[in-house]
Design an enzyme around this catalytic site. Structure first.
Site, short mmCIF file in Angstrom:
data_model
loop_
_atom_site.label_atom_id
_atom_site.label_comp_id
_atom_site.label_asym_id
_atom_site.label_seq_id
_atom_site.Cartn_x
_atom_site.Cartn_y
_atom_site.Cartn_z
CB THR A 130 19.86 -48.50 -34.33
OG1 THR A 130 18.66 -48.07 -34.97
CG2 THR A 130 19.88 -47.97 -32.91
N PRO A 132 24.81 -48.20 -30.62
CG PRO A 132 26.29 -49.61 -29.50
CD PRO A 132 25.94 -49.11 -30.86
CB SER A 136 16.29 -40.30 -32.16
OG SER A 136 15.49 -41.11 -31.35
CD GLU A 244 12.20 -47.73 -42.73
OE1 GLU A 244 13.20 -47.51 -43.39
OE2 GLU A 244 12.15 -47.63 -41.49
NE ARG A 270 -13.26 -65.20 -16.27
CZ ARG A 270 -12.63 -66.13 -15.59
NH1 ARG A 270 -12.43 -67.33 -16.10
NH2 ARG A 270 -12.18 -65.88 -14.38
CB THR A 367 10.73 -42.24 -30.52
OG1 THR A 367 11.14 -40.89 -30.78
CG2 THR A 367 11.96 -43.10 -30.28
CD GLU A 369 8.77 -39.57 -27.28
OE1 GLU A 369 9.41 -40.46 -27.86
OE2 GLU A 369 7.81 -39.81 -26.53
C1 FAD Z 1 12.77 -54.27 -30.98
C2 FAD Z 1 13.51 -53.23 -31.77
C3 FAD Z 1 13.81 -53.50 -33.11
C4 FAD Z 1 14.55 -52.57 -33.83
N1 FAD Z 1 14.93 -52.88 -35.12
C5 FAD Z 1 15.84 -52.09 -35.75
C6 FAD Z 1 16.41 -52.48 -36.99
O1 FAD Z 1 16.05 -53.53 -37.56
N2 FAD Z 1 17.36 -51.70 -37.55
C7 FAD Z 1 17.77 -50.54 -36.97
O2 FAD Z 1 18.64 -49.89 -37.53
N3 FAD Z 1 17.24 -50.13 -35.80
C8 FAD Z 1 16.29 -50.87 -35.16
N4 FAD Z 1 15.76 -50.48 -33.96
C9 FAD Z 1 16.21 -49.24 -33.39
C10 FAD Z 1 15.13 -48.16 -33.29
O3 FAD Z 1 14.85 -47.60 -34.56
C11 FAD Z 1 15.62 -47.11 -32.27
O4 FAD Z 1 15.58 -47.74 -31.01
C12 FAD Z 1 14.81 -45.85 -32.27
O5 FAD Z 1 14.98 -45.12 -33.46
C13 FAD Z 1 15.17 -44.94 -31.09
O6 FAD Z 1 16.55 -44.76 -30.97
P1 FAD Z 1 17.27 -45.02 -29.55
O7 FAD Z 1 16.84 -46.35 -29.06
O8 FAD Z 1 18.71 -44.77 -29.71
O9 FAD Z 1 16.65 -43.93 -28.58
P2 FAD Z 1 17.20 -42.43 -28.37
O10 FAD Z 1 17.38 -41.79 -29.68
O11 FAD Z 1 18.36 -42.49 -27.43
O12 FAD Z 1 15.98 -41.77 -27.62
C14 FAD Z 1 15.79 -41.79 -26.20
C15 FAD Z 1 14.58 -40.92 -25.88
O13 FAD Z 1 14.85 -39.57 -26.28
C16 FAD Z 1 13.84 -39.11 -27.14
N5 FAD Z 1 14.37 -38.17 -28.13
C17 FAD Z 1 15.44 -38.34 -28.95
N6 FAD Z 1 15.59 -37.29 -29.74
C18 FAD Z 1 14.60 -36.42 -29.43
C19 FAD Z 1 14.20 -35.12 -29.89
N7 FAD Z 1 14.84 -34.52 -30.89
N8 FAD Z 1 13.13 -34.53 -29.31
C20 FAD Z 1 12.45 -35.15 -28.32
N9 FAD Z 1 12.77 -36.36 -27.84
C21 FAD Z 1 13.82 -36.99 -28.38
C22 FAD Z 1 13.30 -40.37 -27.81
O14 FAD Z 1 12.00 -40.16 -28.34
C23 FAD Z 1 13.32 -41.34 -26.65
O15 FAD Z 1 12.17 -41.16 -25.86
C24 FAD Z 1 14.97 -51.35 -33.24
C25 FAD Z 1 14.62 -51.08 -31.90
C26 FAD Z 1 13.92 -52.02 -31.17
C27 FAD Z 1 13.61 -51.71 -29.73
#
Ligand code: FAD
Length: 383
Positions: A130, A132, A136, A244, A270, A367, A369
């Protein structure tokens, strides 16, 4: 753990291993977890101790220092950590998400270099996909590896990396070309010049887990640090997804069972209006509904484990499992917290931390979604 459904797949040797792991977790992990949550990280030493008990990378071949155990040993190790409400040590990420890249796609030299130390806990592994602006949609990855005379030069930024502060090995996805097939995976030694650990990120839950930013500033990689082949990134990523997601299913079901166990005990003790909270019909119905969920979840998860073991677990079914178990854990933790009243909101109670810890399961590892997208693709395949 709860008397949900019998689990005949476990044999005497698995039960012995479970007893051993449970003892270790009760003595060496559970009593320290709150302190680790305050510190924001777990001590390195606990990894070596877990390795000595055989909890790390259970299925790695004996040739590479592992036990070559069957997958049910992995299931036991994952469940015992979940039953103890101990998400801090990132053993699951290390053993079930990062190390399989090396086991499944590594050359003999890569396996010999990393696997024996990953098994013992001497080296800790993390997955760095991942960024910034790319979660997804991994096609948005900007971290880039450029060919040099002796290998590759890696530059870029990763975020939300579990085990980020402790990892010795980062499994990194980087762009090696601009087209859709231009994603490659590198095994990056964290000790190399140019690998920088950024902030340990403040989170709403899983406070002992050192989720971090990682920076790669012109890191010089050898040719032998490339996993599989140039451009094989998407293939490697796709290969590991079912395992995974099954890992997350196993953990979520076990955590939900643990929250239920604690809540049944709490409401039995309780008192309110001259009786135990357990005697209110609302409490009984709430916990009956939770138990129905746990029964369905146990049947589902054990069936998914069976499918994984016989090689028939496909991506769509694993996604359905992840969607259902993560959402089930969310509603279980919420219902059980409510039955604790104000104490449920206090961090000293497991249910409070379990509620916050559970929230990320609907996000990380894909996610809800995205799980629905994958399932929908199975209903309406792309032409
Ligand atoms: C505590 C924690 C630990 C993590 N550990 C790791 C790790 O070890 N290594 C690593 O690489 N990553 C890690 N991650 C990252 C994690 O896999 C991502 O946060 C996750 O895949 C979502 O990506 P994003 O945060 O960029 O959200 P985004 O992709 O920006 O999504 C934002 C919103 O848009 C929605 N969305 C996106 N695309 C679509 C679509 N096609 N259709 C409908 N809705 C959509 C999403 O469901 C979400 O609700 C971690 C995250 C957290 C919070």
């Amino acid at each position: 753990m709860t008397d949900v459904l019998a689990r005949p797949m476990f044999e005497a040797e698995h039960r012995e291993f479970r007893a051993q792991v449970r003892r270790f977790v009760a003595e060496r992990i559970a009593p320290h977890h709150l302190e680790w949550e305050r510190q924001g990280c777990v001590p390195r030493a606990i990894w070596r101790e877990a390795g000595a008990v055989g909890m790390l990378c259970c299925t790695v071949d004996e040739q590479w220092g592992g036990a070559g155990a069957d997958y049910l040993y992995t299931v036991v190790a994952l469940e015992e950590m979940a039953y103890a409400h101990a998400p801090g040590p990132g053993f699951a990420i290390h053993s079930e998400m990062a190390s399989p890249y090396v086991s499944n796609f590594g050359s003999d030299a890569q396996k010999a270099r990393w696997l024996p130390r990953l098994v013992t806990g001497e080296a800790i592994a993390a997955v760095a996909m991942t960024e910034p602006a790319a979660g997804s949609d991994l096609r948005g990855i900007r971290t880039r590896a450029v060919r040099t005379a002796s290998g590759w030069r890696l530059s870029g930024q990763k975020v939300f990396i579990s085990n980020g502060q402790l990892a010795d090995l980062f499994v990194v996805a980087a762009r090696t070309d601009d087209d859709a097939k231009g994603l490659s995976i590198f095994l990056v030694d964290a000790a190399l010049p140019g690998v920088q650990r950024g902030r340990r990120l403040e989170k709403m839950g899983q406070h002992a887990q050192d989720t971090s930013e990682i920076f790669f500033d012109g890191v010089a990689l050898a040719e032998g640090d490339l996993l599989a082949a140039e451009g094989a990134g998407m293939k490697c990523l796709a290969h590991g997804l079912a395992r995974e997601r099954l890992t997350i299913c196993i953990i979520c079901q076990a955590r939900a069972e643990a929250v239920f166990r604690d809540t049944v005990a709490y409401v039995g003790e309780r008192q309110a209006f001259g009786q135990a909270v357990a005697q209110f019909q609302n409490t009984r119905f709430q916990l009956a509904a939770v138990k129905a969920d746990l029964t369905a979840g146990r049947a589902l998860v054990d069936r998914l484990i069976g499918a994984y073991r016989d090689g028939s677990l496909d991506e769509t079914t694993a996604a359905a499992g992840k969607l259902w178990t993560t959402e089930m854990l969310g509603r279980t933790a919420d219902a059980c917290l409510q039955l604790h009243g104000g104490w449920g909101y206090m961090s000293e109670y497991n249910v409070s931390r379990a509620y916050a810890d559970a929230r990320v399961e609907r996000i990380a590892g894909g996610t809800s979604e995205i799980m629905k997208e994958i399932i929908a693709r199975g209903i309406w395949p792309r032409r």
